[in-house]
Each structure stands twice: as structure tokens, then as C-alpha cells.
Scaffold this motif. Structure first.
Motif, PDB file in Angstrom:
ATOM      1  N   GLU A 212       4.563  -9.866  -3.050  1.00 50.55           N
ATOM      2  CA  GLU A 212       3.488 -10.804  -2.710  1.00 50.55           C
ATOM      3  C   GLU A 212       2.148 -10.310  -3.229  1.00 50.55           C
ATOM      4  O   GLU A 212       1.402 -11.047  -3.868  1.00 50.55           O
ATOM      5  CB  GLU A 212       3.383 -10.930  -1.176  1.00 50.55           C
ATOM      6  N   LEU A 213       1.876  -9.034  -2.939  1.00 45.19           N
ATOM      7  CA  LEU A 213       0.569  -8.475  -3.320  1.00 45.19           C
ATOM      8  C   LEU A 213       0.455  -8.383  -4.849  1.00 45.19           C
ATOM      9  O   LEU A 213      -0.612  -8.614  -5.413  1.00 45.19           O
ATOM     10  CB  LEU A 213       0.384  -7.091  -2.686  1.00 45.19           C
ATOM     11  N   THR A 214       1.581  -8.077  -5.506  1.00 38.32           N
ATOM     12  CA  THR A 214       1.559  -7.985  -6.971  1.00 38.32           C
ATOM     13  C   THR A 214       1.205  -9.356  -7.559  1.00 38.32           C
ATOM     14  O   THR A 214       0.391  -9.457  -8.486  1.00 38.32           O
ATOM     15  CB  THR A 214       2.925  -7.495  -7.508  1.00 38.32           C
ATOM     16  N   LYS A 215       1.802 -10.392  -6.971  1.00 39.75           N
ATOM     17  CA  LYS A 215       1.486 -11.764  -7.439  1.00 39.75           C
ATOM     18  C   LYS A 215       0.008 -12.055  -7.299  1.00 39.75           C
ATOM     19  O   LYS A 215      -0.578 -12.774  -8.082  1.00 39.75           O
ATOM     20  CB  LYS A 215       2.272 -12.768  -6.575  1.00 39.75           C
ATOM     21  N   ARG A 216      -0.582 -11.457  -6.277  1.00 39.90           N
ATOM     22  CA  ARG A 216      -1.996 -11.726  -6.014  1.00 39.90           C
ATOM     23  C   ARG A 216      -2.894 -10.760  -6.793  1.00 39.90           C
ATOM     24  O   ARG A 216      -4.084 -10.671  -6.536  1.00 39.90           O
ATOM     25  CB  ARG A 216      -2.275 -11.619  -4.518  1.00 39.90           C
ATOM     26  N   GLY A 217      -2.294  -9.998  -7.711  1.00 38.24           N
ATOM     27  CA  GLY A 217      -3.091  -9.181  -8.625  1.00 38.24           C
ATOM     28  C   GLY A 217      -3.227  -7.713  -8.252  1.00 38.24           C
ATOM     29  O   GLY A 217      -3.904  -6.958  -8.944  1.00 38.24           O
ATOM     30  N   TYR A 218      -2.603  -7.284  -7.163  1.00 35.05           N
ATOM     31  CA  TYR A 218      -2.718  -5.866  -6.775  1.00 35.05           C
ATOM     32  C   TYR A 218      -1.881  -4.993  -7.697  1.00 35.05           C
ATOM     33  O   TYR A 218      -0.804  -5.389  -8.127  1.00 35.05           O
ATOM     34  CB  TYR A 218      -2.279  -5.670  -5.319  1.00 35.05           C
ATOM     35  N   LYS A 219      -2.403  -3.823  -7.965  1.00 34.73           N
ATOM     36  CA  LYS A 219      -1.685  -2.864  -8.819  1.00 34.73           C
ATOM     37  C   LYS A 219      -1.292  -1.652  -7.970  1.00 34.73           C
ATOM     38  O   LYS A 219      -2.026  -1.266  -7.065  1.00 34.73           O
ATOM     39  CB  LYS A 219      -2.600  -2.353  -9.938  1.00 34.73           C
ATOM     40  N   PHE A 220      -0.124  -1.076  -8.297  1.00 33.23           N
ATOM     41  CA  PHE A 220       0.356   0.068  -7.520  1.00 33.23           C
ATOM     42  C   PHE A 220       0.621   1.249  -8.441  1.00 33.23           C
ATOM     43  O   PHE A 220       1.253   1.091  -9.476  1.00 33.23           O
ATOM     44  CB  PHE A 220       1.631  -0.311  -6.763  1.00 33.23           C
ATOM     45  N   GLU A 221       0.126   2.403  -8.033  1.00 36.29           N
ATOM     46  CA  GLU A 221       0.331   3.610  -8.854  1.00 36.29           C
ATOM     47  C   GLU A 221       1.556   4.390  -8.405  1.00 36.29           C
ATOM     48  O   GLU A 221       2.214   5.034  -9.198  1.00 36.29           O
ATOM     49  CB  GLU A 221      -0.862   4.553  -8.670  1.00 36.29           C
ATOM     50  N   SER A 222       1.816   4.344  -7.127  1.00 36.81           N
ATOM     51  CA  SER A 222       2.869   5.203  -6.580  1.00 36.81           C
ATOM     52  C   SER A 222       4.121   4.378  -6.271  1.00 36.81           C
ATOM     53  O   SER A 222       4.122   3.156  -6.380  1.00 36.81           O
ATOM     54  CB  SER A 222       2.385   5.864  -5.291  1.00 36.81           C
ATOM     55  N   ASP A 223       5.171   5.074  -5.852  1.00 36.68           N
ATOM     56  CA  ASP A 223       6.398   4.376  -5.432  1.00 36.68           C
ATOM     57  C   ASP A 223       6.449   4.237  -3.919  1.00 36.68           C
ATOM     58  O   ASP A 223       7.497   3.958  -3.349  1.00 36.68           O
ATOM     59  CB  ASP A 223       7.631   5.210  -5.850  1.00 36.68           C
ATOM     60  N   THR A 224       5.357   4.465  -3.250  1.00 33.98           N
ATOM     61  CA  THR A 224       5.428   4.567  -1.787  1.00 33.98           C
ATOM     62  C   THR A 224       5.231   3.225  -1.087  1.00 33.98           C
ATOM     63  O   THR A 224       4.585   2.309  -1.605  1.00 33.98           O
ATOM     64  CB  THR A 224       4.346   5.527  -1.250  1.00 33.98           C
ATOM     65  N   ASP A 225       5.790   3.165   0.121  1.00 29.65           N
ATOM     66  CA  ASP A 225       5.560   2.020   1.003  1.00 29.65           C
ATOM     67  C   ASP A 225       4.127   2.045   1.541  1.00 29.65           C
ATOM     68  O   ASP A 225       3.534   1.013   1.839  1.00 29.65           O
ATOM     69  CB  ASP A 225       6.573   2.057   2.165  1.00 29.65           C
ATOM     70  N   THR A 226       3.546   3.255   1.611  1.00 31.34           N
ATOM     71  CA  THR A 226       2.209   3.406   2.204  1.00 31.34           C
ATOM     72  C   THR A 226       1.127   2.755   1.349  1.00 31.34           C
ATOM     73  O   THR A 226       0.185   2.146   1.854  1.00 31.34           O
ATOM     74  CB  THR A 226       1.913   4.913   2.382  1.00 31.34           C
ATOM     75  N   GLU A 227       1.290   2.847   0.032  1.00 30.23           N
ATOM     76  CA  GLU A 227       0.286   2.229  -0.847  1.00 30.23           C
ATOM     77  C   GLU A 227       0.311   0.707  -0.678  1.00 30.23           C
ATOM     78  O   GLU A 227      -0.704   0.037  -0.831  1.00 30.23           O
ATOM     79  CB  GLU A 227       0.559   2.630  -2.307  1.00 30.23           C
ATOM     80  N   VAL A 228       1.486   0.180  -0.351  1.00 28.92           N
ATOM     81  CA  VAL A 228       1.586  -1.264  -0.095  1.00 28.92           C
ATOM     82  C   VAL A 228       0.799  -1.592   1.177  1.00 28.92           C
ATOM     83  O   VAL A 228       0.019  -2.550   1.222  1.00 28.92           O
ATOM     84  CB  VAL A 228       3.070  -1.678   0.053  1.00 28.92           C
ATOM     85  N   LEU A 229       0.970  -0.757   2.189  1.00 29.08           N
ATOM     86  CA  LEU A 229       0.297  -1.024   3.464  1.00 29.08           C
ATOM     87  C   LEU A 229      -1.223  -1.023   3.304  1.00 29.08           C
ATOM     88  O   LEU A 229      -1.908  -1.906   3.813  1.00 29.08           O
ATOM     89  CB  LEU A 229       0.730   0.030   4.501  1.00 29.08           C
ATOM     90  N   VAL A 230      -1.754  -0.051   2.579  1.00 33.61           N
ATOM     91  CA  VAL A 230      -3.220   0.032   2.485  1.00 33.61           C
ATOM     92  C   VAL A 230      -3.772  -1.174   1.728  1.00 33.61           C
ATOM     93  O   VAL A 230      -4.843  -1.709   2.056  1.00 33.61           O
ATOM     94  CB  VAL A 230      -3.671   1.401   1.893  1.00 33.61           C
ATOM     95  N   ASN A 231      -3.013  -1.654   0.757  1.00 33.74           N
ATOM     96  CA  ASN A 231      -3.486  -2.841   0.038  1.00 33.74           C
ATOM     97  C   ASN A 231      -3.300  -4.114   0.859  1.00 33.74           C
ATOM     98  O   ASN A 231      -4.080  -5.060   0.725  1.00 33.74           O
ATOM     99  CB  ASN A 231      -2.798  -2.936  -1.328  1.00 33.74           C
ATOM    100  N   LEU A 232      -2.290  -4.118   1.684  1.00 32.63           N
ATOM    101  CA  LEU A 232      -2.121  -5.265   2.579  1.00 32.63           C
ATOM    102  C   LEU A 232      -3.324  -5.357   3.530  1.00 32.63           C
ATOM    103  O   LEU A 232      -3.884  -6.433   3.758  1.00 32.63           O
ATOM    104  CB  LEU A 232      -0.812  -5.096   3.376  1.00 32.63           C
TER     105      LEU A 232
END
Ligand code: G6P
Length: 615
Positions: free
Chosen positions: A113-133
């Protein structure tokens, strides 16, 4: 797993967060990171490796000033241990910084969802998803950080203890917990955040332990506001007065925490029975049992759930409960129990054993047992831990903090508590004679002194360790009460020296393990004079005739095993049911010395963690 620390107040945050991470390293130690804010800029350092590696990196990379900081020591779940996957993680805008202990199970769908909205992720972690959420919620809903964390957590599935701050509003840290522990130390106009109280013990004795499903906004000069994550109600937090002291969490003069904790067993066991065991009057007082005595006496059976070493303590308890109190006992790995649709009724008692009181599988097993109507009794070491709070009643082991990852004093104090319970029930049920009951009570009182004597074998055990340190495999055999001790001895060796070891009931040797025996194979045999002694001696003969190397754990003065064995290690004599409290000691020392001689990291063995808060 993982340890988290935070500070906001008037002191420099860095030394507090760094020291706190060192104290929490038992929770995970494959990578570490710290974020600091000093009114002007955000400074983040993270690295694969230990907290000591982080210290070296951080001090050469950044200026470590700032009165707000958070830090993390990791046990990897999502993403290999490397610099990028280490915490803290930062949101795409660069404003939000988070540390997280736990797992966000639906992170992949959130990430999509976040990727569709333009967010980029550097790591493979679930935590980076949470902080961007969280960041996405702030931007979309135009809410403050606290509200955004709450909304984001309402969209996540999983377990967490998190701490997050926004560098553009550096006067608050937001924390939340579900399934992973989180304590807030309340000082004089300063606040500490940590997975347990050890990081802030020298600064304050006052702590708020968040309950599952609670979050808090911790504001500089303004205090702590706690609310429920899911229904938004405010909570009036209870401030606990801590009993910990600094000495308990330092190594003092020992080379390792494990050795210190092995040597602490006499005093730890005294602490376990203090105020409970009154041998002279023939009384055992335990509020958790006294208040529920009828229930225990009418129990159809006891089901014990636990993991690791605590599971071994459960097996010892099975022998003790059935022998003394004549109550049927089943012992289950919590991880199996929770997923196998067990048959549990309202007249069953489930005893959950856990040193940390945080083991995810044991916690889940308790919840399942409660759903099925069972009464749950917790045997935990960490006061105020999740399992101790979730259980209907319980008894603490009072062993003091156990920091070495390989469990030692937790095991013997768990057995002590369970023995007290078994004796109390046996007396109430009339399944033990008066004479035997009094004898057991008096003998239990002498165990600390007998452990002191068993510890005097240390130098001799070191010689045995030197002799067998290069073995690739090792067998541990025991019978009756000492069969679980054989399992525990083998586990200790595997955990810290990485030598393959198996524990077996001595008589089962003929059904397989005997095929492994040759002149290369050390076999540790628990052969105390009580309990099937002659049969164990026959087993030793069988090993000897196949050229196996025998290390006998024997009662002092023994001659029969001495004649057959390559080495014997003596323990004092005691009542059969209490022998595990003594025979365990040489096995702990043996694995300790082998691991030290092999140059292993005894307190932090590879891939393990002290507190397994993921399933
Ligand atoms: C981990 C630890 C073990 C411990 C087990 C259960 O594997 O390394 O030492 O026995 O967890 O932990 P608990 O805290 O529930 O006793």
C-alpha cells in the motif's frame, strides 16, 4: 527479542542509552543502533554486531550530545543482521525515528500500500514499514504523533514494544506495547524507556509497566500520559517501586554472568524459599497456592507448559508432583500445546513456567488454556512480567536478574518453587507421611549449603572440561528425577559450546544411542546413589564395554562408579526428589568451562536470545 532504550530529560542521553543497551544485550545482540537529537540535528548510528561495535562506530562518526535519545539491540527476525536492517529506522521525510521489539505480521500488505503511495524502503524490515505508516497517517489525517501512532497501530497485526519521536517536535517520545515488554522509568523531570528496568535502575526506582494494548506519550517537563491503543480510553498508570539494585545486574568479580549466576544458586534458592519454607514448624506458606488450595486439591490433572530450560524444570516437576502429591501431570512444549487443539477442561490446572515471563509461545499457551476454562498458575522470575500478570495466580522464583543467556539459577529456583508446591499439596492431600514431609522440608533447607559443596568441585570439573573440550558429540544419561537433568546438561553444552549433545533416559540408550558409542564419545552419566543406582551402574558397564568415556556424577563417597568411570564428580547426598538441585551444578560448570576453553561467547551464544518474544 531485541532490547529497546530511550531517554528524555536534562542529562546527556547517549551514555544512558548506550549503557542501557549493554544491559539489554541479553535480549539480542546481532546488531545495534542509537538515534540522538540535540536541538539542532538528528544523529543516527547503527551497525551489525554488538553494542561495543556500535560504541566505537558512533563515537567516531557523530557528536554524541543531546538530551533525547533512543537505542536498540537486535535479534533479527525480518531481514538479515546488517547495518541497513539495524534499528532505529527513519521515515521517508527524515522526521520520524522508531525502534521496535516484535513483529508486524501484516507488514507486507502495508508495504505494498505504502509503496503504491510513493514510499521507498531501504531495509527488509517490518519496522521501516511501521514508521512510514505512522508518517503517512500524520500527513493524511493531520494529527499529532501520539494520535498517528495510535491510528497506525490499529492497522497493524503483530507484537510490539516501540518508541518513536519526531525530530521536528523533539520534546516527546511516544511508546506503545502489545506482546513485548515496555517499562517507563519516572525520574525527577526526566524519563527513561526500556524493555526492562535494568537500564535506569541507578536513576530512579519508580517505573510504569505498560500493559498490553497501552501506549504513552512521554513529554519533557510534562510527564507521562497513558491510554489504550484500541479503545482510546485514558489510563491512570500505577507507579511501581523497583526492588532491583545495581549489584544484581553487574558481573562483580566474575568473568561471565553465567558463572556468577551459577555461584549465586545457594543464595537464589534461599531467596526462593525465604518466608515460604518453615521447616521447624512444618509449614509451607505460598499465597498463590493457599488462596486456591481447593482448586489444586480437586484438580483432575496438572498440565505444565514451558519452553527451553523452563520445560526441563517442568519435567522435573512432573516426577516430583506425581511421586509426592499423586496428581497426574503432563508437560508440554508451549509451542506445541498452543497449536494442537489440546483437550483442556475447567478442572485442569495449567502451570506456566517462564524465567522471563515474556516467552511468546508460553504466553499464547496460557491464553489458550484460559479460553478453555483452565486455571493458570505462573512460575516466573521477572516480577511484573507479562506471564505473571496474565496468570490467574502464581509464585515468583525470586532468583534475581538472570543475564547469561544460558539459564542456570532460574532452573534450580523453578525446581525449588515447584517442589514447595508439590510438598504443600502432598501434605494437604495426605499423600506423604508426616515423617517424609518433615524430612523433605528439612532437607530442602540444607540444599543451598550442599550446592556450596558441589561448587567446590569447580577446579576438578575444569580438568574434566579440558579433557573433553574437543569432543564433537556428547551423551548425557540419567534416570527418574535425573532424566530431565540429563536433558538440561545436554542443552547447556549445545547452547554455549556448540558441541552436539543429547540427553537420554539411561535405559533408553539401548534403543539407539548406544550405536553412537565409541572411544571418541564422552558420556556424562548421572549416577547418584538414590534412585535406580544399580541399573544406572549396569548402563555404565554397557558404555564401558564399548569404549565410551564415562564422566559419572555421583554421590560423595561412591566407589562402584569410580571404579568404572574415567572421571567422577561428586555431589553431596540428599533425598532422591531433591537430587536434581545438586546434580545440575556440575553439568552447568562443565559446559561453562568447555565453552570458555573453546573461546566461545558464553553469555551471548550465537543465534540465541534470553527472552524469546517471537513465536
Ligand atoms: C530462551 C532462553 C532459554 C530459556 C527459554 C525459555 O531459549 O535462551 O534459556 O530457557 O528461552 O525462556 P523463559 O523465559 O520462558 O523461561
Amino acid at each position: 527479542m531485541c532490547g529497546i532504550v530511550g531517554y528524555i530529560g536534562h542529562r546527556e542521553a547517549y551514555p544512558i542509552v548506550l549503557k542501557g543497551l549493554q544491559r539489554l544485550e541479553y535480549r539480542g545482540y546481532d546488531s545495534a543502533g542509537i538515534a540522538l537529537y540535540d536541538e539542532k540535528e538528528l544523529k543516527v548510528s547503527k551497525t551489525k554486531g554488538k553494542v561495543a561495535d556500535l560504541k566505537a562506530k558512533m563515537e567516531s562518526e557523530v557528536d554524541t550530545s543531546g538530551t533525547l535519545g533512543i537505542g536498540h539491540t537486535r535479534w533479527a527476525t525480518h531481514g538479515v543482521p546488517n547495518d541497513v536492517n539495524s534499528h532505529p529506522h527513519i521515515s521517508n521525510s527524515g522526521n520520524l525515528v522508531v525502534i521496535h521489539n516484535g513483529i508486524i505480521e501484516n507488514y507486507e500488505s502495508l508495504k505494498k500500500e505504502l509503496t503504491k503511495r510513493g514510499y521507498k524502503f531501504e531495509s527488509d524490515t517490518d519496522t521501516e514499514v511501521l514508521v512510514n505508516l505512522i508518517e503517512d497517517v500524520i500527513l493524511k489525517e493531520k494529527v499529532k504523533l501520539g494520535k498517528a501512532v495510535q491510528i497506525a497501530l490499529n492497522q497493524t497485526v503483530g507484537a510490539y514494544a516501540i518508541a518513536v519521536f519526531d525530530k521536528s517536535k523533539p520534546n516527546e517520545i511516544v511508546v506503545a506495547r502489545l506482546g513485548s515488554p515496555l517499562a517507563i522509568g519516572v525520574g525527577d523531570d526526566e524519563y527513561f524507556i526500556a524493555s526492562d528496568a535494568s537500564p535506569f535502575i541507578e536513576f530512579t526506582n519508580n517505573a510504569i509497566y505498560l500493559e498490553d494494548g497501552e501506549m504513552a506519550v512521554v513529554r519533557r517537563h510534562k510527564g507521562v500520559k497513558v491510554r489504550k491503543i484500541f479503545d482510546d480510553s485514558l489510563v491512570d498508570p500505577y507507579i511501581h517501586e523497583l526492588q532491583l539494585n545495581l549489584e544484581q545486574i553487574e558481573k562483580n568479580n566474575f568473568d561471565h554472568f553465567m558463572l556468577k549466576e551459577i555461584y549465586e544458586q545457594p543464595s537464589a534458592i534461599k531467596d526462593t524459599y525465604r518466608g515460604r519454607l518453615h521447616a521447624e514448624e512444618g509449614i509451607i506458606r505460598m499465597a498463590g497456592i493457599d488462596d486456591n488450595l481447593e482448586r489444586f486439591l480437586n484438580a483432575r490433572r496438572i498440565v505444565i507448559v514451558a519452553c527451553g530450560t523452563s520445560w526441563h524444570a517442568g519435567l522435573v516437576a512432573e516426577y516430583i508432583f506425581e511421586d509426592l502429591a499423586r496428581i497426574p501431570v503432563e508437560v508440554e512444549y508451549a509451542s506445541e500445546f498452543r497449536y494442537r487443539n489440546p483437550i483442556i477442561n475447567s478442572d485442569d490446572i495449567v502451570i506456566a513456567i517462564s524465567q522471563s515471563g515474556e516467552t511468546a509461545d508460553t504466553m499464547a499457551a496460557i491464553k489458550l488454556a484460559k479460553e478453555k476454562g483452565a486455571f493458570v498458575f505462573g512460575v516466573c522470575n521477572v516480577v511484573g512480567s507479562s506471564i505473571s500478570r496474565e496468570a490467574n495466580a502464581g509464585a515468583y522464583t525470586h532468583a534475581g536478574p538472570e543475564i547469561g543467556v544460558a539459564s542456570t539459577k532460574a532452573f534450580t529456583t523453578q525446581i525449588t518453587v515447584l517442589t514447595l508446591i508439590a510438598l504443600k499439596l502432598a501434605k494437604a492431600k495426605g499423600t506423604i507421611s508426616n515423617t517424609d514431609y518433615h524430612m523433605h522440608l528439612q532437607e530442602l533447607e540444607t540444599i543451598p549449603q550442599k550446592i556450596e559443596i558441589a561448587l567446590e568441585e569447580n577446579d576438578h570439573i575444569k580438568e574434566v572440561a579440558f579433557k573433553y573440550k574437543d569432543a564433537r558429540n556428547c551423551l548425557y544419561l540419567g534416570r527418574g528425577f535425573n532424566f530431565p537433568v540429563a536433558l538440561e546438561g545436554a542443552l547447556k553444552l549445545k547452547e554455549i559450546s556448540y558441541i552436539h549433545a543429547e540427553g537420554y533416559p539411561a535405559a533408553e540408550m539401548k534403543h539407539g544411542p548406544i550405536a553412537l558409542i565409541d572411544e571418541e564419545m564422552p558420556v556424562v552419566v548421572i549416577a547418584t546413589r538414590k534412585g535406580h543406582y544399580e541399573k544406572v551402574v549396569s548402563n555404565i558397564q554397557e558404555i564401558k564395554s564399548r569404549q565410551g568415556k564415562i564422566i559419572g556424577i555421583v554421590t560423595e563417597g561412591d566407589t562402584s562408579v569410580r571404579d568404572l568411570a574415567d572421571y567422577v564428580i561428586e555431589v553431596p547426598d540428599t533425598i532422591e526428589a531433591l537430587t536434581p538441585l545438586l546434580t545440575t551444578i556440575p553439568l552447568q560448570l562443565l559446559s561453562y568451562h568447555i565453552a570458555v576453553m573453546l573461546g566461545k561467547n558464553v553469555d551471548q551464544p550465537r543465534n540465541l536470545a534470553k527472552s524469546v518474544t517471537v513465536e
